[in-house]
Design a protein around this motif. Sequence first.
Motif, PDB file in Angstrom:
ATOM      1  N   LEU A 190       0.827  -1.206   0.000  1.00 58.85           N
ATOM      2  CA  LEU A 190       0.000   0.000   0.000  1.00 58.85           C
ATOM      3  C   LEU A 190       0.864   1.260   0.000  1.00 58.85           C
ATOM      4  CD1 LEU A 190      -2.872  -0.951   2.469  1.00 58.85           C
ATOM      5  CD2 LEU A 190      -2.940  -0.886  -0.027  1.00 58.85           C
ATOM      6  N   LEU A 191       1.929   1.265   0.767  1.00 51.52           N
ATOM      7  CA  LEU A 191       2.846   2.415   0.771  1.00 51.52           C
ATOM      8  C   LEU A 191       3.422   2.646  -0.622  1.00 51.52           C
ATOM      9  CD1 LEU A 191       4.702   1.851   4.157  1.00 51.52           C
ATOM     10  CD2 LEU A 191       3.138   3.734   3.629  1.00 51.52           C
ATOM     11  N   LYS A 192       3.739   1.574  -1.324  1.00 50.51           N
ATOM     12  CA  LYS A 192       4.261   1.706  -2.688  1.00 50.51           C
ATOM     13  C   LYS A 192       3.195   2.261  -3.620  1.00 50.51           C
ATOM     14  CE  LYS A 192       7.712  -1.999  -2.435  1.00 50.51           C
ATOM     15  NZ  LYS A 192       8.104  -3.362  -2.924  1.00 50.51           N
ATOM     16  N   ARG A 193       1.981   1.791  -3.459  1.00 56.05           N
ATOM     17  CA  ARG A 193       0.906   2.222  -4.358  1.00 56.05           C
ATOM     18  C   ARG A 193       0.639   3.717  -4.258  1.00 56.05           C
ATOM     19  NH1 ARG A 193      -4.065  -2.117  -4.763  1.00 56.05           N
ATOM     20  NH2 ARG A 193      -2.890  -3.793  -5.768  1.00 56.05           N
ATOM     21  N   VAL A 194       0.850   4.291  -3.077  1.00 57.67           N
ATOM     22  CA  VAL A 194       0.586   5.724  -2.906  1.00 57.67           C
ATOM     23  C   VAL A 194       1.870   6.554  -2.894  1.00 57.67           C
ATOM     24  CG1 VAL A 194      -1.590   5.286  -1.710  1.00 57.67           C
ATOM     25  CG2 VAL A 194       0.505   5.599  -0.374  1.00 57.67           C
ATOM     26  N   GLY A 195       2.977   5.935  -3.262  1.00 58.70           N
ATOM     27  CA  GLY A 195       4.226   6.677  -3.390  1.00 58.70           C
ATOM     28  C   GLY A 195       4.851   7.102  -2.083  1.00 58.70           C
ATOM     29  N   LEU A 196       4.615   6.343  -1.006  1.00 54.40           N
ATOM     30  CA  LEU A 196       5.177   6.686   0.306  1.00 54.40           C
ATOM     31  C   LEU A 196       6.153   5.624   0.807  1.00 54.40           C
ATOM     32  CD1 LEU A 196       2.036   8.071   2.209  1.00 54.40           C
ATOM     33  CD2 LEU A 196       3.954   9.392   1.299  1.00 54.40           C
ATOM     34  N   GLU A 197       6.625   4.748  -0.071  1.00 53.15           N
ATOM     35  CA  GLU A 197       7.482   3.665   0.390  1.00 53.15           C
ATOM     36  C   GLU A 197       8.784   4.174   1.012  1.00 53.15           C
ATOM     37  OE1 GLU A 197       8.165   3.796  -4.158  1.00 53.15           O
ATOM     38  OE2 GLU A 197       6.640   4.342  -2.673  1.00 53.15           O
ATOM     39  N   SER A 198       9.282   5.331   0.546  1.00 55.69           N
ATOM     40  CA  SER A 198      10.526   5.871   1.102  1.00 55.69           C
ATOM     41  C   SER A 198      10.289   6.744   2.323  1.00 55.69           C
ATOM     42  CB  SER A 198      11.273   6.685   0.038  1.00 55.69           C
ATOM     43  OG  SER A 198      10.522   7.827  -0.335  1.00 55.69           O
ATOM     44  N   ARG A 199       9.010   7.006   2.647  1.00 56.13           N
ATOM     45  CA  ARG A 199       8.681   7.873   3.782  1.00 56.13           C
ATOM     46  C   ARG A 199       7.865   7.146   4.841  1.00 56.13           C
ATOM     47  NH1 ARG A 199       9.101  13.337   2.597  1.00 56.13           N
ATOM     48  NH2 ARG A 199       8.947  13.529   4.873  1.00 56.13           N
ATOM     49  N   GLY A 200       7.762   5.837   4.725  1.00 56.73           N
ATOM     50  CA  GLY A 200       6.935   5.072   5.647  1.00 56.73           C
ATOM     51  C   GLY A 200       7.399   5.115   7.078  1.00 56.73           C
ATOM     52  N   ASP A 201       8.698   5.339   7.307  1.00 57.24           N
ATOM     53  CA  ASP A 201       9.220   5.390   8.671  1.00 57.24           C
ATOM     54  C   ASP A 201       9.373   6.812   9.199  1.00 57.24           C
ATOM     55  OD1 ASP A 201       9.411   2.595   9.070  1.00 57.24           O
ATOM     56  OD2 ASP A 201      11.222   2.543   7.842  1.00 57.24           O
ATOM     57  N   ASP A 202       8.903   7.795   8.417  1.00 53.15           N
ATOM     58  CA  ASP A 202       8.873   9.176   8.901  1.00 53.15           C
ATOM     59  C   ASP A 202       7.598   9.404   9.699  1.00 53.15           C
ATOM     60  OD1 ASP A 202      11.165   9.488   7.481  1.00 53.15           O
ATOM     61  OD2 ASP A 202      10.312  10.774   5.932  1.00 53.15           O
ATOM     62  N   LYS A 203       7.689  10.242  10.716  1.00 52.49           N
ATOM     63  CA  LYS A 203       6.501  10.551  11.504  1.00 52.49           C
ATOM     64  C   LYS A 203       5.527  11.397  10.689  1.00 52.49           C
ATOM     65  CE  LYS A 203       8.580  10.040  16.070  1.00 52.49           C
ATOM     66  NZ  LYS A 203       8.829  10.647  17.389  1.00 52.49           N
ATOM     67  N   VAL A 204       4.250  11.188  10.953  1.00 49.56           N
ATOM     68  CA  VAL A 204       3.201  11.879  10.201  1.00 49.56           C
ATOM     69  C   VAL A 204       3.323  13.392  10.347  1.00 49.56           C
ATOM     70  CG1 VAL A 204       0.707  12.227  10.047  1.00 49.56           C
ATOM     71  CG2 VAL A 204       1.627   9.922  10.294  1.00 49.56           C
ATOM     72  N   LYS A 205       3.853  13.872  11.479  1.00 50.11           N
ATOM     73  CA  LYS A 205       3.979  15.319  11.660  1.00 50.11           C
ATOM     74  C   LYS A 205       4.925  15.943  10.640  1.00 50.11           C
ATOM     75  CE  LYS A 205       7.542  15.056  15.302  1.00 50.11           C
ATOM     76  NZ  LYS A 205       7.817  15.354  16.730  1.00 50.11           N
ATOM     77  N   ALA A 206       5.758  15.123  10.004  1.00 47.10           N
ATOM     78  CA  ALA A 206       6.671  15.626   8.977  1.00 47.10           C
ATOM     79  C   ALA A 206       6.057  15.555   7.583  1.00 47.10           C
ATOM     80  CB  ALA A 206       7.977  14.838   9.006  1.00 47.10           C
ATOM     81  N   TYR A 207       4.857  15.004   7.469  1.00 53.83           N
ATOM     82  CA  TYR A 207       4.204  14.857   6.168  1.00 53.83           C
ATOM     83  C   TYR A 207       3.553  16.170   5.740  1.00 53.83           C
ATOM     84  CZ  TYR A 207       4.430   9.696   6.205  1.00 53.83           C
ATOM     85  OH  TYR A 207       4.832   8.375   6.192  1.00 53.83           O
ATOM     86  N   SER A 208       3.586  16.442   4.452  1.00 49.14           N
ATOM     87  CA  SER A 208       2.794  17.524   3.886  1.00 49.14           C
ATOM     88  C   SER A 208       1.333  17.094   3.857  1.00 49.14           C
ATOM     89  CB  SER A 208       3.265  17.837   2.466  1.00 49.14           C
ATOM     90  OG  SER A 208       2.995  16.729   1.609  1.00 49.14           O
TER      91      SER A 208
END
Length: 242
Positions: free
Chosen positions: A121-139
């Motif tokens: 699922l992370l790959k499908r939405v283009g977040l595979e490289s950011r999966g271990d980043d905290k959500v507070k760092a997400y745009s």
Amino acid sequence: MSDALLEVQQVTKKMGKRDLLNNISFELERGKIYGFIGPNGAGKTTMMRIMTGLMQPTSGFVRIASYDVQTDREKALSKVGAIIESPVFFDYMTGRQVLRNLSRLHMEIKSSDRENHIEELLKRVGLESRGDDKVKAYSLGMKQRLGIAQSMLGSPELLLLDEPSNGLDPMGMRELRDIILRLRDSANYAFFISSHLLDELQQMCDELIVIKEGTLVWKGPADQLVEEGQRLEDAFIGLMGL
């Protein structure tokens, strides 16, 4: 019996003497993106609540994968994933942790398959490289993509998105649009997207469903409503008689 993924048949919703929805019928097929539009107060939110079993129609019915939403709600909604505007997550969690925790609500996911499913699922939405980043760092755009991943945890066939592009910058809109188009093509999902951002819908929708004052005024291919070189906004205003 229809082989449509979703059937809305003669749905009416009355509130006192007022018709919030009046005899609305349409069907959704797999592998297509549907835009759902109408002015404020047209009945879009009421329709989406009825489609998800949160509100009873006065008459008519909704079926998802042949299951009636009112009488067989659990089976019907097992085929549906949804995000409503901006999803809310715990900022201190990573994206992977969010999906891991929420996956436990889906008993159909075997514990031995859970991590592979989350990674896919992370790959499908283009977040595979950011999966271990905290959500507070997400745009905001990344949070919307994580919301789509969340909505796909139960392997649905229909995704309902209510104003998914609200607040996104142009880059975020493009990334979200590309993901939706890719999912439609690769996984044969049906998307039902309610939005006021008509230019954005014009770039990705196969068909449009337009309501006005609780009545269906258009349902069909987007390119039949919008003439070549015309903006969807202009076609919509024409339908509204403005």
